[in-house]
Design a protein around this motif. Structure first.
Motif, PDB file in Angstrom:
ATOM      1  N   ALA A   1      86.345 -73.980  25.925  1.00 53.71           N
ATOM      2  CA  ALA A   1      86.335 -73.914  24.463  1.00 53.71           C
ATOM      3  C   ALA A   1      87.197 -74.926  23.684  1.00 53.71           C
ATOM      4  N   ALA A   2      88.480 -75.056  24.400  1.00 60.63           N
ATOM      5  CA  ALA A   2      89.353 -75.788  23.882  1.00 60.63           C
ATOM      6  C   ALA A   2      89.001 -77.206  24.384  1.00 60.63           C
ATOM      7  N   SER A   3      88.409 -77.404  25.231  1.00 63.27           N
ATOM      8  CA  SER A   3      88.044 -78.847  25.777  1.00 63.27           C
ATOM      9  C   SER A   3      86.911 -78.998  24.970  1.00 63.27           C
ATOM     10  N   GLY A   4      85.983 -78.195  24.495  1.00 63.42           N
ATOM     11  CA  GLY A   4      84.743 -78.668  23.741  1.00 63.42           C
ATOM     12  C   GLY A   4      85.261 -78.804  22.222  1.00 63.42           C
ATOM     13  N   VAL A   5      86.393 -78.279  21.687  1.00 65.40           N
ATOM     14  CA  VAL A   5      86.912 -78.668  20.486  1.00 65.40           C
ATOM     15  C   VAL A   5      87.391 -79.901  20.576  1.00 65.40           C
ATOM     16  N   ASN A   6      88.330 -80.258  21.544  1.00 66.45           N
ATOM     17  CA  ASN A   6      89.061 -81.512  21.637  1.00 66.45           C
ATOM     18  C   ASN A   6      88.430 -82.685  22.267  1.00 66.45           C
ATOM     19  N   PHE A   7      87.682 -82.362  23.102  1.00 63.41           N
ATOM     20  CA  PHE A   7      86.888 -83.795  23.656  1.00 63.41           C
ATOM     21  C   PHE A   7      85.433 -83.688  23.462  1.00 63.41           C
ATOM     22  N   GLY A   8      84.585 -82.854  22.912  1.00 65.75           N
ATOM     23  CA  GLY A   8      83.187 -82.665  22.649  1.00 65.75           C
ATOM     24  C   GLY A   8      82.598 -82.136  24.203  1.00 65.75           C
ATOM     25  N   PHE A   9      81.212 -81.847  23.898  1.00 71.02           N
ATOM     26  CA  PHE A   9      80.435 -81.410  25.160  1.00 71.02           C
ATOM     27  C   PHE A   9      80.292 -82.490  26.103  1.00 71.02           C
ATOM     28  N   ARG A  10      80.007 -83.715  25.907  1.00 73.37           N
ATOM     29  CA  ARG A  10      79.682 -84.463  26.953  1.00 73.37           C
ATOM     30  C   ARG A  10      80.709 -84.736  27.881  1.00 73.37           C
ATOM     31  N   ARG A  11      82.121 -84.955  27.486  1.00 70.71           N
ATOM     32  CA  ARG A  11      83.327 -84.967  28.030  1.00 70.71           C
ATOM     33  C   ARG A  11      83.679 -83.893  28.666  1.00 70.71           C
ATOM     34  N   THR A  12      83.209 -82.786  28.467  1.00 69.36           N
ATOM     35  CA  THR A  12      83.591 -81.381  29.002  1.00 69.36           C
ATOM     36  C   THR A  12      82.605 -81.078  30.338  1.00 69.36           C
ATOM     37  N   LEU A  13      81.440 -81.788  30.444  1.00 75.19           N
ATOM     38  CA  LEU A  13      80.612 -81.584  31.545  1.00 75.19           C
ATOM     39  C   LEU A  13      81.002 -81.503  32.991  1.00 75.19           C
ATOM     40  N   PRO A  14      82.145 -82.413  33.084  1.00 75.76           N
ATOM     41  CA  PRO A  14      82.574 -82.458  34.534  1.00 75.76           C
ATOM     42  C   PRO A  14      83.454 -81.122  34.710  1.00 75.76           C
ATOM     43  N   HIS A  15      84.127 -80.827  33.744  1.00 77.13           N
ATOM     44  CA  HIS A  15      84.823 -79.340  33.808  1.00 77.13           C
ATOM     45  C   HIS A  15      83.935 -78.199  34.084  1.00 77.13           C
ATOM     46  N   MET A  16      82.650 -78.245  33.240  1.00 80.40           N
ATOM     47  CA  MET A  16      81.684 -77.151  33.247  1.00 80.40           C
ATOM     48  C   MET A  16      81.312 -77.141  34.679  1.00 80.40           C
ATOM     49  N   LEU A  17      80.880 -78.181  35.202  1.00 81.88           N
ATOM     50  CA  LEU A  17      80.226 -78.381  36.783  1.00 81.88           C
ATOM     51  C   LEU A  17      81.329 -77.901  37.704  1.00 81.88           C
ATOM     52  N   GLY A  18      82.473 -78.265  37.447  1.00 81.57           N
ATOM     53  CA  GLY A  18      83.657 -77.864  38.364  1.00 81.57           C
ATOM     54  C   GLY A  18      83.647 -76.299  38.322  1.00 81.57           C
ATOM     55  N   VAL A  19      83.712 -75.600  37.375  1.00 75.12           N
ATOM     56  CA  VAL A  19      83.837 -74.389  37.197  1.00 75.12           C
ATOM     57  C   VAL A  19      82.623 -73.447  38.076  1.00 75.12           C
ATOM     58  N   SER A  20      81.379 -73.892  37.724  1.00 78.47           N
ATOM     59  CA  SER A  20      80.190 -73.425  38.350  1.00 78.47           C
ATOM     60  C   SER A  20      80.104 -73.784  39.619  1.00 78.47           C
ATOM     61  N   ILE A  21      80.231 -75.023  40.116  1.00 70.68           N
ATOM     62  CA  ILE A  21      80.021 -75.364  41.741  1.00 70.68           C
ATOM     63  C   ILE A  21      81.139 -74.473  42.266  1.00 70.68           C
ATOM     64  N   GLY A  22      82.356 -74.786  41.678  1.00 71.57           N
ATOM     65  CA  GLY A  22      83.574 -73.995  42.299  1.00 71.57           C
ATOM     66  C   GLY A  22      83.401 -72.518  42.618  1.00 71.57           C
ATOM     67  N   HIS A  23      82.851 -71.780  41.690  1.00 71.66           N
ATOM     68  CA  HIS A  23      82.530 -70.707  41.818  1.00 71.66           C
ATOM     69  C   HIS A  23      81.405 -70.276  42.717  1.00 71.66           C
ATOM     70  N   GLY A  24      80.439 -71.091  42.816  1.00 69.58           N
ATOM     71  CA  GLY A  24      79.513 -70.883  43.812  1.00 69.58           C
ATOM     72  C   GLY A  24      79.849 -70.880  45.321  1.00 69.58           C
ATOM     73  N   VAL A  25      81.038 -72.002  45.460  1.00 73.27           N
ATOM     74  CA  VAL A  25      81.527 -72.170  46.877  1.00 73.27           C
ATOM     75  C   VAL A  25      82.471 -71.210  47.126  1.00 73.27           C
ATOM     76  N   GLN A  26      83.203 -70.624  46.230  1.00 77.52           N
ATOM     77  CA  GLN A  26      83.918 -69.246  46.252  1.00 77.52           C
ATOM     78  C   GLN A  26      82.989 -67.925  46.616  1.00 77.52           C
ATOM     79  N   VAL A  27      81.780 -68.040  45.843  1.00 77.47           N
ATOM     80  CA  VAL A  27      80.855 -66.683  46.277  1.00 77.47           C
ATOM     81  C   VAL A  27      80.474 -66.846  47.748  1.00 77.47           C
ATOM     82  N   VAL A  28      79.942 -68.062  48.232  1.00 69.36           N
ATOM     83  CA  VAL A  28      79.308 -68.201  49.358  1.00 69.36           C
ATOM     84  C   VAL A  28      80.463 -68.106  50.682  1.00 69.36           C
ATOM     85  N   LEU A  29      81.747 -68.479  50.202  1.00 61.82           N
ATOM     86  CA  LEU A  29      82.759 -68.222  51.444  1.00 61.82           C
ATOM     87  C   LEU A  29      83.206 -66.760  51.398  1.00 61.82           C
ATOM     88  N   VAL A  30      83.399 -66.389  50.334  1.00 65.37           N
ATOM     89  CA  VAL A  30      83.834 -64.750  50.261  1.00 65.37           C
ATOM     90  C   VAL A  30      82.975 -63.740  50.738  1.00 65.37           C
TER      91      VAL A  30
END
Length: 199
Positions: free
Chosen positions: A25-54
């Motif tokens: 939310a802070a990134s969306g406020v300060n940098f907009g949706f487009r510049r926040t995409l790498p952050h969003m993808l990092g969260v989701s893909i990092g979450h997926g990797v964490q799920v598969v390993l655990v």
């Protein structure tokens, strides 16, 4: 492996306030949706990797410790009920203060130190990994979690400051928190009943 209780759990845990969503939310406020995409993808893909390993590790352990499944399910459901209680009584989130957006790798690595992410991943693995499914089941579970997680967290980045204004209204915040709490509580009850009936 589409499973309605799993989807309900992942949506509820992904869309409710937590460190990831506040930073998005802070990134969306300060940098907009487009510049926040790498952050969003990092969260989701990092979450997926964490799920598969655990989940893979827990699947291997659970094959040896099947007798602990019911107590672990009960403990996981108790945690969900505690989260529901906390969500119902949550305070106003704060989402300001980042100087630049968090990147993909930083967001993916953050999942490993985020307590909410750990509890989510452990609960998903314990409660939703089919018995005897092993690595393939863990990979499928991870795919579903990441796929459901991304649009949920995107809401926070896209809404940005508008969501912050909405959640500052005491009535709206209370309604949101109680709705999320009710969903978590219903998910816990559904899982527990399903586990006890299937025994």
């Amino acid at each position: 492996m589409f499973d309605l209780p799993l989807m309900t759990y992942v949506v509820t845990m992904s869309v409710t306030p937590g460190p990831n969503n506040l930073m998005l939310a802070a990134s969306g406020v300060n940098f907009g949706f487009r510049r926040t995409l790498p952050h969003m993808l990092g969260v989701s893909i990092g979450h997926g990797v964490q799920v598969v390993l655990v989940a893979s590790l827990l699947a291997w352990i659970m094959a040896w410790l099947d007798a602990l499944r019911v107590p672990l399910v009960i403990a996981g459901c108790a945690y969900l009920l505690w989260l529901a209680w906390r969500q119902a009584h949550a305070g106003e989130p704060s989402s300001r203060g980042q100087a630049r957006p968090l990147g993909f790798f930083g967001a993916a690595l953050f999942q490993w130190v985020n307590p909410k992410a750990w509890m989510m991943v452990l609960n998903v693995a314990i409660l939703f990994l089919p018995r005897g499914s092993g690595w393939q089941g863990a990979a499928e579970l991870a795919w579903w979690c990441a796929a459901v997680n991304l649009p949920c967290i995107a809401l926070w980045a896209f809404a940005g400051d508008r969501m912050g204004v909405f959640l500052r209204s005491p009535v709206a915040l209370r309604a949101f928190n109680w709705t999320m709490a009710a969903l978590l509580g219903a998910t816990a009850a559904w899982i527990l009943i399903d586990e006890l009936v299937s025994k």
